[in-house]
Design a protein around this motif. Sequence first.
Motif: not given
Length: 298
Positions: A122-130
């Motif tokens: 879900a986080t990566e889908a917003t373009g934020m790296p994990w």
Amino acid sequence: MPVESMSDLPRQNCITRFAPSPNGPLHLGHALSALLNADMARKIHGRFLLRIEDIDQTRCTPQFEQGIYDDLSWLGLSWEQPVRRQSEHFDDYRSALEKLVAMDLAYPAFLTRGEVKAVVKATEATGMPWPRDPDGAPHYPDIDKQRTTAERQDRLAANAPFAWRLDMQKAISTLQGPLLWEEYGSGQHQSVQADPAQWGDVVLSRSDAPSSYHLSVVIDDALQGITDVVRGMDLYHATAIHRLLQQLLDLPAPNYHHHRLILGDDGRKLSKSEGSTGLAALRAMGKTPSDIHRLIGL
Ligand code: GLU
């Protein structure tokens, strides 16, 4: 000076160990590790120990353990008795875990693998790296750390399965000075700056395994008085976690010698499922211990 020649150093009282997990047949990479450990101890009149790392009772079997004894004997190695088997020492790891819990440096982590994956996705889908650890695994989310005491109590009372994880940031904040390890594997002695933060909140124990590799390895190295840890480069970065745990638990730090890995034809690290490089398979094909030495470049 390669790790192979470290054994020429005039050091007293060295204790080395080869610490395989009996979860598959030993391969050429294990042979290199075992021989380098034994060689170092032999050349400077030190002691060579064998340790069976069988905390994962779902994957370790008596057959694989017997295979370790057979393969190492065939290579001409001998080791001190009794062999320490981690499954017989869960109390030692439990009391170390209790210390970390009492220091408020460990917390119960309830998320399943699937739940962690979903948070990361879900986080990566917003373009934020994990953030990911050196092995490529995602860091554990903060969710469980942020739970209230009441919420935690409820889950524990409901017998929800959980793992104990180290609160990495908090643990690092207790350090008084720089965290270093002494590395000899590259051919020269180097003091390496350890960076445990890159691992996130590592597991200390799981509901189905009372200790993790990281916790039991530092406890055993200390209890067995290991002065020199000789092992493959694949565990180089994990040394940062080991140094941190040693510091938190007030344990001595051994010297580290991370040696080259034996790679397969595809250029990748050997795995236990690759029969063609397994020592028992090579023996069955008629190879001799000297062939093994040649194959691993010793
Ligand atoms: N048991 C680990 C393995 O099978 C090795 C642990 C160590 O040498 O620190 O790879």
